[in-house]
Design a protein around this motif. Structure first.
Motif, short mmCIF file in Angstrom:
data_model
loop_
_atom_site.label_atom_id
_atom_site.label_comp_id
_atom_site.label_asym_id
_atom_site.label_seq_id
_atom_site.Cartn_x
_atom_site.Cartn_y
_atom_site.Cartn_z
N MET A 1 0.98 -1.25 0.02
CA MET A 1 -0.16 0.11 -0.03
C MET A 1 0.87 1.29 0.12
SD MET A 1 -3.50 -0.57 0.39
CE MET A 1 -4.44 -0.25 1.81
N ARG A 2 0.30 2.40 -0.64
CA ARG A 2 1.04 3.43 -0.66
C ARG A 2 0.30 4.43 -0.31
NH1 ARG A 2 1.75 6.56 -5.61
NH2 ARG A 2 -0.17 5.28 -6.36
N PHE A 3 0.87 5.52 0.63
CA PHE A 3 -0.04 6.63 1.05
C PHE A 3 0.85 7.73 1.19
CE2 PHE A 3 -1.41 3.13 4.10
CZ PHE A 3 -2.54 2.92 3.28
N PHE A 4 -0.09 8.89 1.15
CA PHE A 4 0.77 10.32 1.24
C PHE A 4 0.60 10.46 2.69
CE2 PHE A 4 -0.06 9.94 -3.13
CZ PHE A 4 1.41 10.28 -3.75
N ILE A 5 1.69 10.70 3.57
CA ILE A 5 1.42 10.94 4.88
C ILE A 5 2.27 12.28 5.42
CG2 ILE A 5 1.78 9.96 7.34
CD1 ILE A 5 1.23 7.14 6.19
N ASN A 6 1.53 13.20 5.87
CA ASN A 6 2.17 14.52 6.12
C ASN A 6 3.05 14.71 4.95
OD1 ASN A 6 0.99 14.03 8.54
ND2 ASN A 6 2.80 13.89 9.81
N GLY A 7 2.56 14.82 3.75
CA GLY A 7 2.95 15.34 2.53
C GLY A 7 4.00 14.42 1.95
N ASP A 8 4.56 13.30 2.51
CA ASP A 8 5.56 12.42 2.07
C ASP A 8 4.97 11.00 1.42
OD1 ASP A 8 7.57 14.19 2.47
OD2 ASP A 8 7.99 13.12 4.51
N GLN A 9 5.36 10.63 0.37
CA GLN A 9 4.56 9.35 -0.10
C GLN A 9 5.49 8.06 0.84
OE1 GLN A 9 4.55 8.90 -4.46
NE2 GLN A 9 5.34 6.78 -4.26
N VAL A 10 4.74 7.18 1.25
CA VAL A 10 5.07 6.26 2.24
C VAL A 10 4.57 4.79 1.82
CG1 VAL A 10 5.19 5.52 4.64
CG2 VAL A 10 5.14 7.91 4.04
N GLU A 11 5.40 3.82 1.63
CA GLU A 11 5.13 2.49 1.53
C GLU A 11 4.90 1.66 2.70
OE1 GLU A 11 4.53 0.71 -1.83
OE2 GLU A 11 5.40 2.20 -2.82
N VAL A 12 3.95 1.07 2.68
CA VAL A 12 3.45 0.13 3.93
C VAL A 12 3.28 -1.18 3.45
CG1 VAL A 12 2.77 2.15 5.30
CG2 VAL A 12 1.39 1.05 4.45
N PRO A 13 3.25 -2.21 4.36
CA PRO A 13 2.80 -3.49 4.03
C PRO A 13 1.37 -3.62 3.61
CG PRO A 13 4.18 -3.53 6.07
CD PRO A 13 3.84 -2.01 5.71
N ALA A 14 0.83 -4.52 2.52
CA ALA A 14 -0.35 -4.58 2.34
C ALA A 14 -1.24 -4.86 3.44
CB ALA A 14 -0.48 -5.45 1.32
N SER A 15 -0.75 -5.31 4.46
CA SER A 15 -1.56 -5.85 5.59
C SER A 15 -2.26 -4.51 6.27
CB SER A 15 -0.97 -6.59 6.66
OG SER A 15 0.14 -5.94 7.16
N VAL A 16 -1.70 -3.33 5.96
CA VAL A 16 -2.05 -2.29 6.77
C VAL A 16 -3.57 -1.66 5.87
CG1 VAL A 16 -1.77 0.26 7.30
CG2 VAL A 16 0.11 -1.54 7.52
N GLN A 17 -4.63 -2.02 6.36
CA GLN A 17 -5.76 -1.52 5.81
C GLN A 17 -6.67 -0.71 6.42
OE1 GLN A 17 -7.17 -3.50 3.05
NE2 GLN A 17 -5.24 -4.93 2.59
N THR A 18 -6.35 -0.21 7.51
CA THR A 18 -7.31 0.56 8.54
C THR A 18 -6.23 1.51 9.14
OG1 THR A 18 -7.15 -0.68 10.47
CG2 THR A 18 -8.88 -1.14 8.94
N VAL A 19 -6.78 2.67 9.59
CA VAL A 19 -6.02 3.72 10.33
C VAL A 19 -5.55 3.18 11.44
CG1 VAL A 19 -6.32 5.70 11.76
CG2 VAL A 19 -7.40 5.68 9.39
#
Lengths: 67, 339
Positions: free
Chosen positions: A1-19
């Protein structure tokens, strides 16, 4: 999974599905954290259940006490 | 002396009119550590009418890296922070009235300190006192500005009664544990950044330019190069016990008060007598020099080493017991030597 966190692009494991699992991933699940998800502020009661999708924009702010 | 504020008056949003307003305002600064000394110096230079600054602690060597009003001699003399701050602030601007208080702020104290105050600056280091400030702000309709920092991280939010959410809405409960500890250290630019945010907002409030307030929660990390602003208006709860329709000000209830507190990251326990007492420091110096070694005595406190502990006894009754985090051990020392 790829998110934009506090302005930065961050890759996290696919298991991260919720806040909740995201906060656990960053080891800040035991802190007071205010979460904005795609421009919407999340209520603290329900924020951990919020589902996440690839490309979501998140702002995470944690409260500290020092001064 | 009319030159003194000329550059601030030239700044259009303040002007001569704003400066006149600033010079009629009384600001309460709770805490005289890193944030408190920064805010106090800026507001005193800006020319507010009066500052009340309150702190329970004394100056130590580890403060000098970031607490901008203190000198080596203050640490050597273990001068109470409020006293040392007043001395320096008076040198900076003798036109500003400085009310310096050496005390631990509890419910009674915050009620008394908040009389005739236009703004409260948060420069504390824990959430127990912030929640008290929060409820007092709502009860007396005084704006306050939360600020905190640790490491290279900082955060600030301006709370305007009747407008913004309050800290109780935001946090719901008093956060405990790691949040208050300064075990991660702190760098001075993080302090200065929070001070800058707090003082800018303070100036807007003092000149009554409420429209220009930031209205967002700001946080940053100067080492990780992050800066975040979020709109949190929606967090305001109509049923909040501190700012809602049926408010009870839970954080001003006496039952929530603690008489002993472990000072975070300091290996220190503070014990505060239930009834106010004024200690006879000369008498104590005599009595305690039998078992201990007198470290420092000044008009405000007595510091004495007894075995591996240091007891710092304040004239206002409080005692700091260094060298332990154990409340029961601290209490037994307290009762052994101070009855």
């Amino acid at each position: 999974m790829r998110f934009f966190i506090n302005g930065d692009q961050v890759e996290v494991p696919a298991s991260v599905q919720t806040v909740g699992s995201l906060l656990e991933h960053f080891d800040i699940d035991n802190k007071v954290v205010i979460v904005e998800h795609n421009g919407n502020i999340l209520s603290k009661d329900t924020q951990t259940e919020q589902k996440l999708e690839d490309g979501d924009r998140l702002e995470l702010v944690h409260f500290v006490g020092g001064g | 002396m009319s030159e003194r504020y000329s550059r601030q008056e030239l700044f259009d949003p303040i002007g001569k009119e704003g400066q006149m307003k600033i010079q009629q305002k009384h600001v309460l600064i709770v805490g005289a550590g890193a944030l408190g000394t920064g805010s106090a110096e800026a507001l005193v230079r800006a020319g507010v009418q009066k500052i009340t600054i309150v702190d329970r602690d004394y100056v130590e060597w580890s403060n000098l890296q970031r607490q901008q009003l203190y000198h080596e001699q203050d640490a050597r003399n273990r001068l109470p922070k409020a006293v040392a701050a007043k001395r320096r602030l008076t040198e900076v601007n003798s036109e500003v009235e400085i009310d310096a208080r050496v005390m631990d702020v509890g419910v009674e104290e915050i009620e008394e300190l908040s009389r005739d105050i236009d703004l409260i600056m948060d420069a504390t280091d824990n959430f127990d006192i912030r929640m008290m400030i929060n409820d007092m702000s709502q009860k007396a309709n005084i704006p306050w500005i939360y600020g905190a920092c640790v490491g290279s991280y900082g955060i600030s939010y301006t709370i305007i009664p009747g407008e913004t959410p309050c800290l109780q809405c935001i946090l719901e409960t008093v956060p405990i544990g790691g949040l208050t500890c300064d075990t991660a250290g702190i760098i001075s630019p993080a302090v200065q950044m929070v001070v800058s945010y707090q003082v800018s907002e303070a100036m807007k409030i003092l000149v009554e330019d409420f429209q220009s307030l930031r209205k967002k929660l700001v946080s940053f990390d100067l080492w990780q190069n992050q800066h975040t602003f979020i709109q949190i208006d929606k967090i305001k709860k109509p049923n909040c016990l501190s700012c809602g329709h049926e408010r009870t000000y839970p954080n001003l209830s006496f039952t929530n008060q603690t008489k002993t507190a472990v000072l975070c990251g300091r290996d220190t326990v503070q014990i505060r007598p239930a009834e106010p007492v004024e200690r006879d420091l000369d008498h104590l110096t005599q009595a305690l020099s039998i078992d201990g070694e007198i470290d420092v005595q000044n008009p405000y406190l007595l510091s004495v080493d007894i075995n591996q502990h240091r007891l710092v006894i304040f004239k206002d009754g409080r005692v700091l017991i260094h060298g332990t985090k154990d409340i029961s051990e601290a209490k037994s020392l307290y009762y052994r030597y101070l009855g």
